[in-house]
Design a protein around this motif. Structure first.
Motif, mmCIF file in Angstrom:
data_model
loop_
_atom_site.group_PDB
_atom_site.id
_atom_site.type_symbol
_atom_site.label_atom_id
_atom_site.label_comp_id
_atom_site.label_asym_id
_atom_site.label_seq_id
_atom_site.Cartn_x
_atom_site.Cartn_y
_atom_site.Cartn_z
ATOM 1 N N UNK A 1 0.729 2.860 -2.162
ATOM 2 C CA UNK A 1 0.119 3.990 -2.871
ATOM 3 C C UNK A 1 -0.247 3.582 -4.293
ATOM 4 N N UNK A 2 0.687 2.941 -4.973
ATOM 5 C CA UNK A 2 0.442 2.544 -6.359
ATOM 6 C C UNK A 2 -0.645 1.480 -6.448
ATOM 7 N N UNK A 3 -0.594 0.502 -5.550
ATOM 8 C CA UNK A 3 -1.556 -0.592 -5.600
ATOM 9 C C UNK A 3 -2.970 -0.121 -5.287
ATOM 10 N N UNK A 4 -3.106 0.762 -4.311
ATOM 11 C CA UNK A 4 -4.429 1.301 -3.972
ATOM 12 C C UNK A 4 -4.989 2.120 -5.133
ATOM 13 N N UNK A 5 -4.132 2.919 -5.755
ATOM 14 C CA UNK A 5 -4.603 3.748 -6.871
ATOM 15 C C UNK A 5 -4.967 2.916 -8.094
#
Length: 282
Positions: free
Chosen positions: A25-29
């Motif tokens: 989630x963090x990496x995609x965002x």
């Protein structure tokens, strides 16, 4: 910059899948090329702290409205059983728990459903998958074995293996050695690497690719994955083409997934694009 690709994630709220979920989630965002279409969790309360409430999908029946380009499962094999074919009617689908495909009926169903969109399998901790697939394509792959060694606390087992791991004392213990198809239901969270291997080695498949899991109480800093491949020549006379790779993945005691696998999984997500209908290893 071109149009952003829309991703959706099925998240877990427990154990290693939870850590993977948070990382993704963090990496995609943080990636300007990508955009989250929605996230979903089997336990709605697990998303209470998630700030972007508009991204939370309340009901799975509403997933087509979010128009995701790629749906990524990092929750549980049950998601693929219940929703995989439906997802493939609307988007590409990446199975983060490919042990589910040890069920031949499900694998056939998903392959048939992927006539318009791609079905992607992340390589994860499986090293050398592309070369093994090339050998399988040519029919020169004779045998493949994957051996995985972890600290006993890193295994999440079912059935007879759940009892067998209790026998571990001070020395390494082989918990299982045999066909990958029979192992997948007994260790669904641990042997996704082996499932990926069986799919890459498609001329052998889940029944002929061999898997072995070893519990080693002294292995406190690593997960070790060994992949042995046999190609042209005589295996019986020990004159066949043979490659053995050993992958040491940093991992804390009790971790189901090694730390290097997170980045590998994200790389697979980036590669899950533009390959057309059918099953693809990425």
């Amino acid at each position: 910059m071109g149009e952003k690709r829309q991703f959706s994630l099925f998240l877990s709220n427990t154990g290693a899948p939870q850590l993977m979920s948070k990382y993704l989630v963090q990496t995609i965002q943080d990636d300007d090329r990508l955009e989250l279409a929605f996230i979903w969790n089997r336990t709605r309360e697990a998303l209470d702290d998630f700030k972007k409430k508009e991204l939370i999908l309340e009901g799975l029946n509403d997933f087509p409205q979010r128009q995701a380009d790629l749906i990524v499962e990092v929750a549980h094999p049950k998601i693929t059983y219940e929703w995989g074919p439906k997802f493939l009617q609307n988007a590409d689908y990446m199975i983060g728990s490919p042990t589910a495909l040890s069920d031949q009926t499900l694998e056939t169903s998903l392959r048939n459903a992927s006539d318009k969109h791609g079905l992607y399998i992340p390589s994860g901790a499986f090293w050398g998958g592309e070369d093994i697939k090339k050998m399988a394509d040519r029919g020169t792959l004779q045998a493949l074995k994957v051996t995985m060694t972890k600290h006993p606390s890193s295994f999440k087992l079912e059935g007879d293996l759940k009892k067998k791991i209790e026998e571990v004392s001070e020395e390494p213990l082989v918990l299982y050695d045999g066909p990958v198809r029979d192992l997948c239901p007994l260790a669904p969270n641990n042997v996704n690497t082996m499932a990926a291997a069986a799919l890459a080695a498609h001329n052998l498949g889940f029944d002929k690719v061999q898997g072995s899991i070893i519990a080693d109480p002294k292995l406190e800093n690593w997960h070790i994955v060994e992949v042995e491949t046999w190609g042209p020549g005589s295996v019986e006379n020990n004159t066949a083409f043979h490659v053995k790779t050993v992958r040491k993945n940093p991992a804390k005691v009790g971790a189901v997934t090694g730390s290097a696998t997170y980045a590998s999984f994200f790389s697979s997500i980036l590669g899950a694009h533009g390959k057309g209908p059918g099953l693809h290893l990425c």
